[in-house]
Design an enzyme around this catalytic site. Structure first.
Site, PDB file in Angstrom:
ATOM      1  N   TYR A 194      45.291 -28.157  23.492  1.00 32.19           N
ATOM      2  CA  TYR A 194      44.697 -27.292  22.235  1.00 32.19           C
ATOM      3  C   TYR A 194      45.792 -27.784  20.424  1.00 32.19           C
ATOM      4  O   TYR A 194      45.623 -28.470  19.892  1.00 32.19           O
ATOM      5  CB  TYR A 194      45.289 -25.478  22.182  1.00 32.19           C
ATOM      6  CG  TYR A 194      44.191 -24.914  22.492  1.00 32.19           C
ATOM      7  CD1 TYR A 194      43.124 -24.142  21.946  1.00 32.19           C
ATOM      8  CD2 TYR A 194      43.700 -24.680  23.638  1.00 32.19           C
ATOM      9  CE1 TYR A 194      42.102 -24.293  21.959  1.00 32.19           C
ATOM     10  CE2 TYR A 194      42.584 -24.526  24.030  1.00 32.19           C
ATOM     11  CZ  TYR A 194      41.862 -23.371  23.215  1.00 32.19           C
ATOM     12  OH  TYR A 194      40.713 -23.303  23.615  1.00 32.19           O
TER      13      TYR A 194
ATOM     14  N   ARG B 186      44.038 -30.578  19.170  1.00 29.18           N
ATOM     15  CA  ARG B 186      43.455 -30.348  18.380  1.00 29.18           C
ATOM     16  C   ARG B 186      43.852 -30.140  17.473  1.00 29.18           C
ATOM     17  O   ARG B 186      43.865 -30.234  15.849  1.00 29.18           O
ATOM     18  CB  ARG B 186      42.231 -29.209  19.233  1.00 29.18           C
ATOM     19  CG  ARG B 186      41.961 -30.203  19.537  1.00 29.18           C
ATOM     20  CD  ARG B 186      40.711 -28.211  20.897  1.00 29.18           C
ATOM     21  NE  ARG B 186      40.245 -27.605  19.211  1.00 29.18           N
ATOM     22  CZ  ARG B 186      40.092 -26.161  19.768  1.00 29.18           C
ATOM     23  NH1 ARG B 186      39.613 -25.994  20.672  1.00 29.18           N
ATOM     24  NH2 ARG B 186      38.513 -26.132  18.826  1.00 29.18           N
TER      25      ARG B 186
ATOM     26  N   ASP C 231      39.280 -22.411  13.003  1.00 28.22           N
ATOM     27  CA  ASP C 231      40.039 -23.516  11.759  1.00 28.22           C
ATOM     28  C   ASP C 231      40.401 -22.952  10.486  1.00 28.22           C
ATOM     29  O   ASP C 231      39.869 -21.533  10.192  1.00 28.22           O
ATOM     30  CB  ASP C 231      40.116 -25.200  11.718  1.00 28.22           C
ATOM     31  CG  ASP C 231      38.634 -24.931  10.235  1.00 28.22           C
ATOM     32  OD1 ASP C 231      38.126 -23.765   9.976  1.00 28.22           O
ATOM     33  OD2 ASP C 231      37.268 -25.542  11.461  1.00 28.22           O
TER      34      ASP C 231
ATOM     35  N   HIS D 200      36.170 -15.419  16.820  1.00 25.69           N
ATOM     36  CA  HIS D 200      37.079 -16.449  17.986  1.00 25.69           C
ATOM     37  C   HIS D 200      38.561 -16.739  17.542  1.00 25.69           C
ATOM     38  O   HIS D 200      39.122 -17.557  18.176  1.00 25.69           O
ATOM     39  CB  HIS D 200      36.231 -17.275  18.145  1.00 25.69           C
ATOM     40  CG  HIS D 200      35.189 -17.903  18.892  1.00 25.69           C
ATOM     41  ND1 HIS D 200      33.413 -18.304  18.844  1.00 25.69           N
ATOM     42  CD2 HIS D 200      33.875 -16.349  18.914  1.00 25.69           C
ATOM     43  CE1 HIS D 200      32.889 -17.903  19.060  1.00 25.69           C
ATOM     44  NE2 HIS D 200      32.866 -17.108  19.277  1.00 25.69           N
TER      45      HIS D 200
ATOM     46  N   CYS E 192      50.791 -13.653  23.731  1.00 25.44           N
ATOM     47  CA  CYS E 192      51.615 -13.689  24.805  1.00 25.44           C
ATOM     48  C   CYS E 192      50.260 -13.725  25.071  1.00 25.44           C
ATOM     49  O   CYS E 192      48.975 -12.680  25.450  1.00 25.44           O
ATOM     50  CB  CYS E 192      52.266 -11.950  24.820  1.00 25.44           C
ATOM     51  SG  CYS E 192      52.555 -11.701  25.924  1.00 25.44           S
TER      52      CYS E 192
ATOM     53  N   CYS F 272      58.410 -10.821  26.467  1.00 28.79           N
ATOM     54  CA  CYS F 272      58.035 -10.223  27.994  1.00 28.79           C
ATOM     55  C   CYS F 272      57.929 -11.411  29.008  1.00 28.79           C
ATOM     56  O   CYS F 272      57.878 -10.829  30.571  1.00 28.79           O
ATOM     57  CB  CYS F 272      57.309  -8.980  28.498  1.00 28.79           C
ATOM     58  SG  CYS F 272      55.003 -10.462  28.248  1.00 28.79           S
TER      59      CYS F 272
ATOM     60  N   GLY G  57      26.036 -24.265   9.806  1.00 32.10           N
ATOM     61  CA  GLY G  57      26.776 -24.717  10.922  1.00 32.10           C
ATOM     62  C   GLY G  57      27.046 -24.431  12.545  1.00 32.10           C
ATOM     63  O   GLY G  57      28.004 -25.227  12.658  1.00 32.10           O
ATOM     64  N   THR G  58      26.277 -23.568  13.189  1.00 34.77           N
ATOM     65  CA  THR G  58      25.928 -22.924  14.688  1.00 34.77           C
ATOM     66  C   THR G  58      25.122 -23.134  15.392  1.00 34.77           C
ATOM     67  O   THR G  58      23.459 -23.226  14.609  1.00 34.77           O
ATOM     68  CB  THR G  58      26.463 -21.379  14.109  1.00 34.77           C
ATOM     69  OG1 THR G  58      26.935 -21.464  15.730  1.00 34.77           O
ATOM     70  CG2 THR G  58      25.344 -21.175  13.601  1.00 34.77           C
ATOM     71  N   SER G  59      25.671 -23.506  15.594  1.00 34.08           N
ATOM     72  CA  SER G  59      23.540 -24.062  17.404  1.00 34.08           C
ATOM     73  C   SER G  59      23.555 -22.584  17.156  1.00 34.08           C
ATOM     74  O   SER G  59      22.313 -22.814  18.447  1.00 34.08           O
ATOM     75  CB  SER G  59      24.555 -25.058  18.692  1.00 34.08           C
ATOM     76  OG  SER G  59      25.514 -24.011  18.836  1.00 34.08           O
TER      77      SER G  59
HETATM   78  P1  OAD Z   1      28.317 -26.324  18.031  1.00 32.19           P
HETATM   79  O1  OAD Z   1      28.937 -27.627  18.112  1.00 32.19           O
HETATM   80  O2  OAD Z   1      27.823 -25.801  19.425  1.00 32.19           O
HETATM   81  O3  OAD Z   1      27.222 -26.253  17.321  1.00 32.19           O
HETATM   82  C1  OAD Z   1      28.002 -26.796  16.029  1.00 32.19           C
HETATM   83  C2  OAD Z   1      26.467 -27.095  15.120  1.00 32.19           C
HETATM   84  O4  OAD Z   1      26.671 -28.108  14.353  1.00 32.19           O
HETATM   85  C3  OAD Z   1      25.234 -27.705  15.310  1.00 32.19           C
HETATM   86  O5  OAD Z   1      23.779 -27.188  15.616  1.00 32.19           O
HETATM   87  C4  OAD Z   1      25.296 -28.987  14.731  1.00 32.19           C
HETATM   88  O6  OAD Z   1      23.461 -30.052  14.294  1.00 32.19           O
HETATM   89  C5  OAD Z   1      25.338 -28.621  13.594  1.00 32.19           C
HETATM   90  N1  OAD Z   1      26.133 -29.266  12.731  1.00 32.19           N
HETATM   91  C6  OAD Z   1      26.933 -30.489  13.043  1.00 32.19           C
HETATM   92  N2  OAD Z   1      27.405 -31.175  11.889  1.00 32.19           N
HETATM   93  C7  OAD Z   1      27.656 -30.828  10.346  1.00 32.19           C
HETATM   94  C8  OAD Z   1      26.815 -30.958   9.443  1.00 32.19           C
HETATM   95  N3  OAD Z   1      27.898 -31.719   8.871  1.00 32.19           N
HETATM   96  N4  OAD Z   1      26.147 -29.899   8.832  1.00 32.19           N
HETATM   97  C9  OAD Z   1      25.505 -29.039   9.203  1.00 32.19           C
HETATM   98  N5  OAD Z   1      25.482 -28.806  10.405  1.00 32.19           N
HETATM   99  C10 OAD Z   1      25.889 -29.884  11.575  1.00 32.19           C
HETATM  100  O7  OAD Z   1      29.729 -24.951  17.679  1.00 32.19           O
HETATM  101  P2  OAD Z   1      29.092 -23.670  17.471  1.00 32.19           P
HETATM  102  O8  OAD Z   1      27.953 -22.936  16.533  1.00 32.19           O
HETATM  103  O9  OAD Z   1      30.299 -23.722  16.210  1.00 32.19           O
HETATM  104  O10 OAD Z   1      33.476 -21.133  21.247  1.00 32.19           O
HETATM  105  O11 OAD Z   1      29.724 -22.735  19.160  1.00 32.19           O
HETATM  106  C11 OAD Z   1      29.527 -21.304  19.031  1.00 32.19           C
HETATM  107  C12 OAD Z   1      31.347 -21.856  19.864  1.00 32.19           C
HETATM  108  O12 OAD Z   1      31.121 -22.127  20.495  1.00 32.19           O
HETATM  109  C13 OAD Z   1      32.777 -21.691  19.570  1.00 32.19           C
HETATM  110  O13 OAD Z   1      32.941 -20.782  18.492  1.00 32.19           O
HETATM  111  C14 OAD Z   1      33.394 -22.240  20.390  1.00 32.19           C
HETATM  112  C15 OAD Z   1      32.104 -22.563  21.589  1.00 32.19           C
HETATM  113  O14 OAD Z   1      32.595 -22.303  22.539  1.00 32.19           O
HETATM  114  C16 OAD Z   1      35.015 -20.932  21.691  1.00 32.19           C
HETATM  115  O15 OAD Z   1      35.771 -21.054  21.767  1.00 32.19           O
HETATM  116  C17 OAD Z   1      35.028 -19.266  22.400  1.00 32.19           C
END
Ligand code: OAD
Length: 236
Positions: free
Chosen positions: A67, A70, A100, A115, A123, A147, A184-186
């Site tokens: 961490y 990062r 972030d 998250h 803690c 603690c 930007g999320t899968s």
């Molecule tokens: P992922 O890595 O699963 O997905 C990121 C998505 O962003 C992918 O579908 C990429 O294609 C897309 N991407 C990448 N670059 C991009 C760009 N420049 N513009 C637009 N899209 C882009 O990340 P998350 O969906 O955030 O959880 O993952 C969800 C959670 O899984 C995170 O919060 C984390 C992880 O395990 C924890 O740590 C609890």
């Protein structure tokens, strides 16, 4: 271009807009995503070792060092054009899976971190002690001054529940929204990704901006860069 115009029209006509973001929002700020085949963090590291209570119990120093790497990388990162376009609108609620601070660094006021946040430690035994961390110079493994349990990043790990107040606020915001802008999320990590389905059930318009197609309900899908597309579709 037609899809861009449709997205723009949906957002222009929406009174209440909520955004739902993931690692792709910060990718163009140089922050690694999780699931991309070569560069994603989970392609290089084992989440069960580095992002779970079991992994932390086995090797706490390894988890903290990971961490802290990062954190140091994040300390020299800047918001990109997508963060900036989102933050320019002070009437939006941002629900993010990102740990972030880049939305806040761009000036966004209302950010719900499902998250948790990497710039804070808490803690691990949950005595309630929490403290900010200087991400440029993060501390090594240390004990809770209250603690004595180990301190850990204030993030949600696999197998842990989301912060309930933040989750309830996110659900409330999505149900009341006219449009959900997904960036930007899968969309594969639940319960967070369930917010997209919730929006669909609530008849909220859904606009998805992502580098690749994702399996989720959507009224408009734009495939490409968040930093290019978000400023194009979100009216100031
Ligand atoms: P992922 O890595 O699963 O997905 C990121 C998505 O962003 C992918 O579908 C990429 O294609 C897309 N991407 C990448 N670059 C991009 C760009 N420049 N513009 C637009 N899209 C882009 O990340 P998350 O969906 O955030 O959880 O993952 C969800 C959670 O899984 C995170 O919060 C984390 C992880 O395990 C924890 O740590 C609890």
């Amino acid at each position: 271009m037609e899809e861009i115009n449709r997205a723009r029209a949906l957002l222009a006509g929406a009174g209440r807009i909520v955004t739902f973001s993931g690692a792709g929002l910060s990718a163009e700020s140089g922050i690694a995503t999780f699931r991309e085949v070569q560069t994603g963090l989970w392609a290089q590291y084992d989440p069960t070792e580095l992002a779970s209570p079991e992994g932390f119990a086995r090797n706490p120093a390894l988890v903290i060092d990971w961490y802290n790497d990062r954190r140091r990388k994040l300390s020299s990162a800047w918001p990109n054009a997508a963060h900036e376009a989102l933050a320019r609108r002070d009437d939006l609620t941002h629900v993010t899976q990102n740990v972030d601070h880049l939305l806040e660094a761009a000036g966004a006021a209302r950010v719900l971190h499902l998250h948790g946040r990497i710039d804070s430690d808490r803690c691990h035994r949950s005595c309630g002690f929490e403290t900010p961390v200087d991400i440029a110079k993060p501390p090594s493994l240390r004990s809770c001054p209250r603690c004595g349990a180990p301190m850990r990043p204030s993030v949600v790990w696999f197998g842990e529940t989301l912060p309930s107040v933040v989750w309830e606020m996110a659900v409330e915001a999505v149900v009341a929204a006219d449009a959900l802008l997904v960036v930007g999320t899968s969309g594969v990590v639940f319960p967070a990704a369930g917010l997209i389905d919730l929006a669909h059930r609530s008849n909220t318009s859904i606009i998805v901006v992502n580098a690749e197609p994702i399996r989720s309900p959507a009224n408009v899908r734009l495939i490409g860069s968040a930093a290019e597309l978000v400023p194009m579709i979100l009216p100031e």
